[in-house]
Design a protein around this motif. Structure first.
Motif, PDB file in Angstrom:
ATOM      1  N   VAL A   1       1.268   4.754   1.053  1.00  0.00           N
ATOM      2  CA  VAL A   1       0.695   5.723   1.990  1.00  0.00           C
ATOM      3  C   VAL A   1       1.773   6.734   2.387  1.00  0.00           C
ATOM      4  O   VAL A   1       2.579   6.469   3.288  1.00  0.00           O
ATOM      5  CB  VAL A   1       0.148   5.015   3.250  1.00  0.00           C
TER       6      VAL A   1
ATOM      7  N   ARG B   1       0.855  -1.190   0.000  1.00  0.00           N
ATOM      8  CA  ARG B   1       0.000   0.000   0.000  1.00  0.00           C
ATOM      9  C   ARG B   1       0.889   1.236   0.000  1.00  0.00           C
ATOM     10  O   ARG B   1       1.863   1.307   0.747  1.00  0.00           O
ATOM     11  CB  ARG B   1      -0.913   0.015   1.229  1.00  0.00           C
TER      12      ARG B   1
ATOM     13  N   GLU C   1      -2.647   6.660  -2.737  1.00  0.00           N
ATOM     14  CA  GLU C   1      -3.296   5.763  -1.791  1.00  0.00           C
ATOM     15  C   GLU C   1      -4.367   4.906  -2.464  1.00  0.00           C
ATOM     16  O   GLU C   1      -4.822   3.910  -1.892  1.00  0.00           O
ATOM     17  CB  GLU C   1      -3.896   6.561  -0.629  1.00  0.00           C
TER      18      GLU C   1
END
Length: 227
Positions: free
Chosen positions: A32, A30, A110
């Protein structure tokens, strides 16, 4: 056969809930950057560099043999986008100087996993409907020409006043590569993300999306991209 699939990504903490059944899986990172990093241009750049370093290809051992039993050994190292030896472009850094633009870049990043990871192609447009219609028309026309065994593929790029001539030429190249690889268009899928920001002009918005597209291309290296 009907597959029972999930339409969401499971977080690391949710893995114990996975059922003990046959299946297939893939791990994703992910992306982020962190809300606190958005407040500072310097911190945001540092976060992007850290992420790109995490996504870079591993060092590859290489061996060459030549005449007279010459032997050369060495390593190939991926110089990722944002590395000191391959810094972010000035245009990208200019965009990141404004917090509104950093908010957009962060929001797109994101949402990219898994939608834009491992892609064939990444594009950006002021009008996604029109742009994707152009993609479809090119692929269909090239395929028709091929099926009719025409000697010279000379397909006109659909007229599109929204995006640049370079962008449309890239679409044409993409369609050609689809044909060259004998990819069935029915097996293609498209993921889209709509982007807006109440405090940005259309010009600043599209420029921010473009530099984010550049970043994504250098993170995931789509195999049918322009370069």
């Amino acid at each position: 056969m009907n597959l029972n699939t999930s339409d969401k990504l499971l977080s690391f903490g949710e893995l114990p809930a996975v059922e003990a059944k046959p299946g297939i899986y893939a791990w994703y990172l992910r992306i982020v950057p962190g809300k606190s990093n958005i407040k500072s241009s310097d911190n945001f750049v540092k976060a992007l560099k850290r992420i790109n370093e995490q996504l870079c290809y591993p060092t590859l051992a290489m061996q060459l043999r030549g005449h007279f039993s010459m032997k050369l050994n060495g390593d190939l190292r991926h110089i990722w986008y944002g590395h000191d030896e391959r810094p972010f472009s000035k245009k990208f850094e200019e965009v990141l100087n404004q917090i509104e633009e950093r908010e957009i870049v962060s929001e797109i990043l994101e949402s990219v996993v898994p939608l834009f990871t491992g892609p064939l192609y990444i594009g950006v447009s002021k009008n996604l409907q029109q742009r994707l219609r152009g993609h479809t028309q090119l692929i269909q026309k090239y395929r028709k020409e091929y099926q009719e065994q025409t000697e010279h593929l000379d397909v006109e790029t659909p007229n599109n006043s929204v995006d640049s001539k370079l962008a449309l030429q890239n679409d044409k190249n993409f369609a050609q590569r689809i044909l060259e690889r004998k990819i069935d268009p029915n097996h293609l899928a498209v993921s889209i993300t709509y982007v807006s920001h109440p405090q940005l002009s259309d010009e600043r918005l599209i420029e921010t999306i473009k530099v984010t597209e550049t970043l994504l291309n250098r993170m995931f290296y789509p195999i049918l991209g322009r370069r």
